[in-house]
Design an enzyme around this catalytic site. Structure first.
Site, PDB file in Angstrom:
ATOM      1  N   HIS A  69      -6.083  -7.415  -0.474  1.00 29.44           N
ATOM      2  CA  HIS A  69      -6.311  -5.982  -0.666  1.00 29.44           C
ATOM      3  C   HIS A  69      -5.619  -5.506  -1.947  1.00 29.44           C
ATOM      4  CE1 HIS A  69      -6.552  -6.754   3.755  1.00 29.44           C
ATOM      5  NE2 HIS A  69      -7.683  -6.095   3.574  1.00 29.44           N
ATOM      6  N   ASP A  88      -4.053 -12.957   3.366  1.00 31.08           N
ATOM      7  CA  ASP A  88      -5.324 -12.535   3.955  1.00 31.08           C
ATOM      8  C   ASP A  88      -6.537 -12.862   3.081  1.00 31.08           C
ATOM      9  OD1 ASP A  88      -4.277 -10.649   2.239  1.00 31.08           O
ATOM     10  OD2 ASP A  88      -4.241  -9.017   3.693  1.00 31.08           O
ATOM     11  N   HIS A  97       0.825  -1.225   0.000  1.00 37.87           N
ATOM     12  CA  HIS A  97       0.000   0.000   0.000  1.00 37.87           C
ATOM     13  C   HIS A  97       0.854   1.268   0.000  1.00 37.87           C
ATOM     14  CE1 HIS A  97      -3.582  -2.339   0.522  1.00 37.87           C
ATOM     15  NE2 HIS A  97      -3.283  -2.740   1.741  1.00 37.87           N
TER      16      HIS A  97
HETATM   17  C1  9RB Z   1      -9.612   2.924   9.276  1.00 33.00           C
HETATM   18  C2  9RB Z   1      -9.172   2.707   7.977  1.00 33.00           C
HETATM   19  C3  9RB Z   1      -7.807  -0.482   6.941  1.00 33.00           C
HETATM   20  C4  9RB Z   1      -6.438  -0.413   6.964  1.00 33.00           C
HETATM   21  C5  9RB Z   1      -5.679  -1.489   6.492  1.00 33.00           C
HETATM   22  C6  9RB Z   1      -6.286  -2.626   6.000  1.00 33.00           C
HETATM   23  C7  9RB Z   1      -5.552  -3.777   5.478  1.00 33.00           C
HETATM   24  C8  9RB Z   1      -4.337  -3.754   5.028  1.00 33.00           C
HETATM   25  C9  9RB Z   1      -3.726  -4.942   4.452  1.00 33.00           C
HETATM   26  C10 9RB Z   1      -7.658  -2.681   5.977  1.00 33.00           C
HETATM   27  C11 9RB Z   1      -8.414  -1.619   6.438  1.00 33.00           C
HETATM   28  C12 9RB Z   1      -9.707   3.727   7.219  1.00 33.00           C
HETATM   29  C13 9RB Z   1      -9.308   2.112  10.471  1.00 33.00           C
HETATM   30  C14 9RB Z   1      -9.520   3.895   5.759  1.00 33.00           C
HETATM   31  O1  9RB Z   1      -3.729  -6.032   4.895  1.00 33.00           O
HETATM   32  N1  9RB Z   1      -3.126  -4.820   3.301  1.00 33.00           N
HETATM   33  O2  9RB Z   1      -2.579  -5.854   2.653  1.00 33.00           O
HETATM   34  N2  9RB Z   1      -8.647   0.522   7.394  1.00 33.00           N
HETATM   35  N3  9RB Z   1      -8.337   1.740   7.543  1.00 33.00           N
HETATM   36  N4  9RB Z   1     -10.413   4.530   8.009  1.00 33.00           N
HETATM   37  N5  9RB Z   1     -10.364   4.053   9.231  1.00 33.00           N
HETATM   38  C15 9RB Z   1     -10.995   4.685  10.372  1.00 33.00           C
HETATM   39 ZN    ZN Z   2      -3.901  -7.274   2.757  1.00 30.79          ZN
END
Ligand code: 9RB
Ligand code: ZN
Length: 370
Positions: A181, A267, A142
Site C-alpha cells: 500500500h 503484503d 498510513h
Molecule cells: C473501508 C476502507 C482499507 C483499510 C486498510 C487497508 C490496508 C492497510 C495496510 C486496506 C483497505 C475504506 C473498509 C477506505 O495494510 N497498509 O499497509 N480499507 N478501508 N472504506 N471502507 C469502508
Molecule cells: Zn499494507
C-alpha cells in the site's frame, strides 16, 4: 553481520476487534470474524524466527514506549491526546478512519511500537548492531501528522527518523516503503523536508486509492524528495527487482543517505488477502540484498527494517524470516510454499510491466534528489 531484532509480546495483544476490513455490522452484512490485521500474523513471524533458530544469530533489542514528546515531533497534540483519551475508554477507540479500531490500553502498545522503531534505529545509528529488523505492531506508514488510518496510529518510521535526527545528529535519511500500500502518511509528514527522501513502491491505487502516483514528488524545499513507484496488480519477482534496480537504487545512490529505513510491509506477498501482487520470500530476500548493497556503498551498511502490514498468517512468517536471514548473512530458511507457486505466470518481468517501469524511470530520473 550483527543484526538487531525487536519483538515484544504486547505487539501480539493489539486488539483490532472483529469484522475483517471494517468492524462487524450485521446491518451491512458484515459478519464477525478475526480482523484481517489480527496480530497473530506478526506473532507467528516472531515465533518462526524463534523456532527456526534464526533468533540465535540475532542481537535482541528491548523496545521502550515512545514518550509523548517523541510522538509530538511528528504528530499534532490533538491526535496524540485523542488516542490517549480513547485508549482509556472501556472499549478503546479508532486510529482515525473508522476502520482501524483498537482496544482499551491501545495507546500504550502504540507507544511501544513507535518505541521499538526508535530502539532499533538508534542501535543501528550508534553502531551497536550493523543492521536490524523490528517486528513491531501496530504499523505506522498510513498515519499522518493529524490522524491515523489504515490500521496505523502513530507513524513509527517518522518518529524514529526524527529521533535520530534530533538526538543523534543524523542528517539525511532515506525511507524505502515496500508495503503493497502507498506510504501516504510518511510522505505527508516529510512532504516539504529535503532531509528525508520518502520512496514508496506499491500496488497502484490499492490503498489509499487516491494517492501514490508518479506525479507526487514533494513540495517547497522538499520538491523532488518524494518518489512513488506504483506497480500494476500481478507484479512479481521480476517486476519488483526491476523497479528496485531501475528506480529506487539509483535514487538512493543520488541522495546518499546516512541511514536507510525500510518500511517493510509483507503484503505484496503472493498469498496476501488485501492485495494482488506475487512476491515470494525470495523476492523479499533479493530486495533486502539490493538495499544492503547500496547501503554498503553510501552509508556504511546502516539499514533498519521496520514491520508494516502483511495479512497472510501462513506466508508472512516466511517472507519476514527471509529478510532477517539476508540481513544477518545466514542461510535462508526453507520456504515450503515456494513449491506451490514456482513457475507461476507473472513471476518473471512481463513486457507490459517493463514498459510501465521504464516510463516511471523516464518521468522521475530528471528529479532524482542530489
Ligand atoms: C473501508 C476502507 C482499507 C483499510 C486498510 C487497508 C490496508 C492497510 C495496510 C486496506 C483497505 C475504506 C473498509 C477506505 O495494510 N497498509 O499497509 N480499507 N478501508 N472504506 N471502507 C469502508
Ligand atoms: Zn499494507
Amino acid at each position: 553481520m550483527n543484526t538487531g531484532y525487536v519483538w515484544h509480546e504486547l505487539y501480539g495483544w493489539w486488539d483490532m476487534g472483529s469484522g475483517g476490513l471494517a468492524p462487524a455490522d450485521p446491518r451491512m452484512g458484515l459478519q464477525p470474524l478475526a480482523h484481517w490485521a489480527h496480530p497473530d500474523t506478526k506473532r507467528r513471524l516472531h515465533e518462526l524466527v524463534a523456532v527456526s533458530g534464526i533468533i540465535e544469530s540475532l542481537t535482541r533489542i528491548s523496545p521502550r514506549k515512545a514518550t509523548e514528546e517523541e510522538l509530538l515531533r511528528v504528530h499534532l497534540p490533538e491526535h496524540v491526546h485523542r488516542i490517549q483519551r480513547e485508549s482509556d475508554a472501556p472499549k478503546g477507540g479508532d486510529a482515525g478512519d473508522g476502520n482501524s479500531p483498537f482496544g482499551a490500553g491501545g495507546y500504550e502498545i502504540a507507544r511501544l511500537s513507535a518505541g521499538g522503531a526508535i530502539a532499533l534505529v538508534e542501535a543501528v545509528v550508534q553502531g551497536k548492531v550493523d543492521n536490524g529488523y523490528a517486528v513491531i505492531n501496530p504499523p505506522g506508514h498510513h498515519a499522518r501528522s493529524d490522524h491515523g488510518m489504515g490500521f496505523c496510529v502513530f507513524n513509527n518510521v517518522a518518529v524514529a527518523t526524527r529521533h535520530v535526527q534530533r538526538e543523534l545528529g543524523v542528517g539525511r535519511v532515506a525511507v524505502v516503503d515496500w508495503d503493497v500500500h502507498h506510504g501516504n502518511g510518511t510522505q505527508q509528514i516529510f512532504w516539504e523536508d529535503p532531509s528525508v527522501l520518502t520512496i514508496s513502491i506499491h500496488q497502484e491505487r490499492c490503498f489509499p486509492t487516491d494517492s501514490g502516483f508518479v506525479e507526487e514528488s514533494g513540495a517547497g524545499r522538499g520538491e523532488g524528495f518524494a518518489l512513488n513507484v506504483p506497480l500494476a496488480p500481478g507484479s512479481g519477482h521480476g517486476a519488483y527487482l526491476y523497479a528496485m534496480s531501475q528506480v529506487i537504487v539509483p535514487a538512493l545512490r543520488a541522495f546518499k543517505p546516512e541511514l536507510i529505513i525500510v518500511a517493510s510491509g509483507l503484503d505484496a506477498g503472493i498469498h496476501d488477502p488485501l492485495a494482488r501482487q506475487l512476491a515470494t520470500s525470495e523476492t523479499f530476500a533479493a530486495m533486502t540484498r539490493q538495499i544492503l548493497d547500496v547501503a554498503g556503498d553510501v552509508c556504511g551498511g546502516k539499514v533498519a527494517i521496520l514491520q508494516e502490514g502483511g495479512y497472510s498468517p501462513h506466508y508472512v512468517p516466511f517472507c519476514g524470516a527471509a529478510i532477517i536471514a539476508e540481513l544477518a548473512g545466514i542461510e535462508p530458511l526453507f520456504d515450503p510454499y515456494l513449491a506451490v507457486t514456482a513457475g507461476s505466470r507473472g513471476f518473471d518481468l512481463e513486457p507490459h510491466q517493463r514498459r510501465e517501469i521504464d516510463q516511471i524511470v523516464d518521468e522521475t530520473r530528471s528529479r532524482y534528489p542530489g
